[in-house]
Scaffold this active site. Structure first.
Site, mmCIF file in Angstrom:
data_model
loop_
_atom_site.group_PDB
_atom_site.id
_atom_site.type_symbol
_atom_site.label_atom_id
_atom_site.label_comp_id
_atom_site.label_asym_id
_atom_site.label_seq_id
_atom_site.Cartn_x
_atom_site.Cartn_y
_atom_site.Cartn_z
ATOM 1 N N THR B 339 0.791 -1.047 -0.051
ATOM 2 C CA THR B 339 0.089 0.112 -0.078
ATOM 3 C C THR B 339 0.842 1.180 0.190
ATOM 4 O O THR B 339 2.175 1.416 0.257
ATOM 5 C CB THR B 339 -0.803 0.067 1.339
ATOM 6 O OG1 THR B 339 -0.078 -0.412 2.233
ATOM 7 C CG2 THR B 339 -2.172 -1.022 1.081
ATOM 8 N N ASP B 340 0.237 2.491 -0.048
ATOM 9 C CA ASP B 340 0.930 3.651 -0.286
ATOM 10 C C ASP B 340 0.771 4.395 1.119
ATOM 11 O O ASP B 340 0.681 5.705 0.995
ATOM 12 C CB ASP B 340 0.072 4.623 -1.108
ATOM 13 C CG ASP B 340 0.019 4.158 -2.621
ATOM 14 O OD1 ASP B 340 1.167 3.441 -3.106
ATOM 15 O OD2 ASP B 340 -0.879 3.955 -3.222
ATOM 16 N N SER B 365 1.155 8.615 4.919
ATOM 17 C CA SER B 365 0.384 8.592 3.871
ATOM 18 C C SER B 365 1.600 8.949 2.665
ATOM 19 O O SER B 365 2.080 9.999 2.685
ATOM 20 C CB SER B 365 -0.629 9.500 3.665
ATOM 21 O OG SER B 365 -1.158 9.549 2.294
ATOM 22 N N ARG B 366 2.144 7.958 1.736
ATOM 23 C CA ARG B 366 3.158 8.376 0.991
ATOM 24 C C ARG B 366 2.695 9.339 -0.161
ATOM 25 O O ARG B 366 3.685 9.874 -0.640
ATOM 26 C CB ARG B 366 3.414 6.986 0.322
ATOM 27 C CG ARG B 366 4.502 6.357 1.516
ATOM 28 C CD ARG B 366 5.111 4.988 1.055
ATOM 29 N NE ARG B 366 5.160 4.291 2.145
ATOM 30 C CZ ARG B 366 4.748 2.819 2.494
ATOM 31 N NH1 ARG B 366 4.363 2.232 1.059
ATOM 32 N NH2 ARG B 366 4.898 2.187 3.390
ATOM 33 N N VAL B 367 1.523 9.309 -0.676
ATOM 34 C CA VAL B 367 1.306 10.263 -1.876
ATOM 35 C C VAL B 367 0.122 11.125 -1.547
ATOM 36 O O VAL B 367 -0.119 12.131 -2.438
ATOM 37 C CB VAL B 367 0.974 9.172 -3.049
ATOM 38 C CG1 VAL B 367 2.006 8.481 -3.488
ATOM 39 C CG2 VAL B 367 -0.451 8.591 -2.794
#
Lengths: 128, 503
Positions: B339-340, B365-367
């Site tokens: 997951t991102d 939350s990477r993006v």
């Protein structure tokens, strides 16, 4: 899987029996027994023989089973049998009143030509 | 129906048909070994004709030299050795379309809500390839969850895959449910279609879930796909793929879709059961070797499509249940890496009364930050800084009287922030209200409010702002930004309220 193994053994056995001459066949059977012992698969012997029997019968022609609701007239039967023999099948007959009417031809347990009333009703049921 | 019957009787399709058949060799635990079917393909739907006349669907999963292994997707108790199996020539597909909205269906698309047939005309296979590289674009639009802690600190973008992870009974499903409910705050044109996939959940829980959505009018844009605890493992296994295909129909039409898989731990269990029964070799924790691929191919289908492809999106919120907070187990680490980003829910926080029990420190939350609205971004920067400083000092909070005033102040601010991040269930908050209440803390208006009154203060502040400064909130809602003059006006509004509050 055990089933697959038995089938392979059976195929090897039948093929070598077919190729061999009459007097050599007992020898092959003896050799086959030692082979099974060597590979530790003696327990599967009955399954192998069952499969081999099926395969041996297939050498005389593959099995085509004709299932019908009522017994066929001898004329019909003969003409169907003749057609099947021409394409390398031997016929077996079965009567199953549950089909209501019509007949189905089952080729080698893997293909069916269904023209029975029950089959048609099932197809109609799927459409609803 | 009359026409169909008539046509059939007129002989349109009634002639003899050639079909490939097989025979059930053995059956047990929802898995059947079938002889015959020489041309069956992987994932094909087959039908077992039982002696009682019922046909039971099954799906091909193993193709061997003489045998075909299939999982049964229905009632296996009626099946017997020797039953005839027929091919359908179709890979397993589910009905898709607008008619599914507001419905509760099982993973085969059979309605379970007693509202009659679906009336769909289109179907899609459950296993579909993920969009290619050139068909995608970066995540750039926010997906508001209505939860302050998430929207401010761990924002989610449309097309993202954000994992919700935590122990049992900690509010994972509640968080997902609030996210669905919050979409009521979205204008109808941009409102995402929500799909809730329940895998192995108690039927009573799913009924309650659907009831809550219905009561609040959220079922209108929601589809519930449920494989209940009593359904066979094969249905648990196909449920997320089926839900995903239903979502992809809308995504490919340029719409936004939010899909929740609740939960993928149970999905992995189901796949483990099926794989072991199909005699595939077990690996770590007895899961089969392809358990990573099981989830990666599912979550890879979440995407934001490029403009040429219609610009639709599919946001995935998978849920993973941990045992005693152990995130280093096999399935949690797998899904974390796919997951991102992830939202960690912690039982310590939960028992301390911090609800939702999101641990902002280790959630990421990477993006999503690229997708945050400007207004939220403005207040969130300060919030994250204050929280980080507070967490560093939190251990000293109990020696309050010995601390210097600067440290004392930071701890006070942090405690108030934590208090403001608390939020009840079924109370998702629109973006402009989140901005207002976070601004109030950031600017120090809450510093002198006693800790236990912070939530009451927030509630009354928002009511006041809605009554007296509706235009201001509307401006933030429409522009999605917090310009300096708007910020000043908002601060003035908060000050006005504070005078009435302290008085």
């Amino acid at each position: 899987m055990a089933k697959a193994k038995a089938k392979i053994y059976a195929r090897v056995l039948v093929d070598s029996l077919k190729e061999a001459k009459q007097h050599k066949q007992t020898e092959i059977m003896r050799a086959f027994k030692t082979l099974l012992q060597k590979r530790g698969d003696v327990r599967q012997l009955s399954a192998i023989l069952r499969e081999a029997e099926k395969l041996w019968q297939d050498t005389e022609g593959k099995l085509a089973k004709l299932v019908s609701a009522e017994a066929l007239t001898s004329g019909d039967k003969e003409s169907i049998e003749k057609c099947l023999n021409k394409v390398g099948y031997r016929m077996e007959e079965e009567i199953d009143p549950k089909l209501i009417g019509g007949m189905a031809l089952i080729l080698e347990n893997s293909f069916v030509i269904d023209n029975t009333v029950r089959g048609k009703l099932q197809r109609i049921a799927k459409l609803l | 129906m009359y026409d169909i019957l008539k046509k059939e009787l007129e002989g349109v399709h009634a002639g003899p048909t050639g079909e490939e058949i097989g025979k059930v060799m053995s059956i047990g635990d929802g898995v059947a070994q079938i002889e015959g079917l020489p041309n069956a393909v992987y994932s094909e739907m087959i039908e077992v004709q039982t002696q009682s006349g019922v046909s039971v669907p099954a799906m091909v999963l193993n193709l061997e030299e003489f045998l075909v292994g299939a999982v049964i997707l229905g009632d296996a108790t009626q099946m017997k050795e020797g039953d005839t199996v027929k091919r359908t020539g179709k890979v397993l597909s589910v009905p898709v379309g607008e008619q599914l909205l507001g419905r509760v269906v099982n993973p085969l698309g059979v309605p379970l809500d007693g509202k009659g047939t679906l009336g769909t005309t289109q179907t899609l296979p459950i296993e579909r390839p993920a969009p290619a590289v050139m068909d995608r674009q970066p995540v750039n639009t926010p997906l508001a969850t209505g939860i302050k802690a998430i929207d401010a600190a761990i924002p989610i973008g449309r097309g993202q895959r954000e994992l919700i992870i935590g122990d049992r009974q900690i509010g994972k499903t509640a968080l997902a449910q609030d996210t669905i409910l919050n979409q009521l705050n979205e204008p109808e044109a941009t409102r995402p279609i929500c799909i809730y996939v329940a895998i192995g959940q108690k039927t009573s829980k799913v009924a309650q879930f659907v009831g809550e959505l219905q009561e609040r009018g959220a079922m209108a844009y929601t589809i519930v796909v449920t494989a209940n605890a009593s359904d066979p493992a094969s249905l648990w296994y196909i449920a997320p793929y089926a839900g995903c295909s239903m979502g992809e129909y809308f995504r490919d039409k340029g719409k936004d879709v939010l899909i929740i898989y609740d939960d993928l731990s149970k999905h992995a269990w189901a796949w483990r059961q099926i794989a072991l029964l199909l005699r595939r070799p077990p690996g770590r924790e007895a899961y089969p070797g392809d358990v990573f691929y099981l989830h990666s191919r599912l979550l890879e289908r979440a995407s934001r499509l490029s403009k040429e492809k219609g610009g639709g999106s599919l946001t995935a919120l998978p849920i993973i249940e941990t045992q005693l907070g152990d995130v280093s187990a096999y399935i949690p680490t797998n899904v974390i890496s796919i997951t991102d980003g992830q939202i960690f829910l912690e039982s310590d926080l939960f028992s301390k009364g911090q609800r939702p029990a999101v641990n902002i420190g280790i959630s990421v939350s990477r993006v999503g930050s690229a997708a945050q609205t400007k207004a939220t971004k403005k207040v969130a920067g300060q919030l994250k800084l204050d929280l980080a400083q507070f967490q560093e000092l939190a251990a000293f909070a109990q020696f309050a009287q010995d601390l210097d005033p600067a440290t004392r102040k930071r701890i006070d601010r942090g405690q108030r922030l934590m208090e403001i991040l608390k939020q009840g269930q079924f109370e998702p908050m629109p973006m402009e209200e989140q901005v207002a209440s976070l601004l109030a803390v950031n600017e120090g208006y809450v510093d002198d409010v006693p800790l236990e009154q912070v939530r009451d203060f927030e509630k009354r502040l928002l009511t006041y702002l809605k009554d007296q400064h509706e235009s201001l909130l509307q401006k933030i809602r429409e522009s999605k930004a917090l310009e300096d003059d708007t910020k000043e006006e908002l601060k003035k509004g908060i000050e006005e309220f504070k005078q009435t509050y302290t008085r």
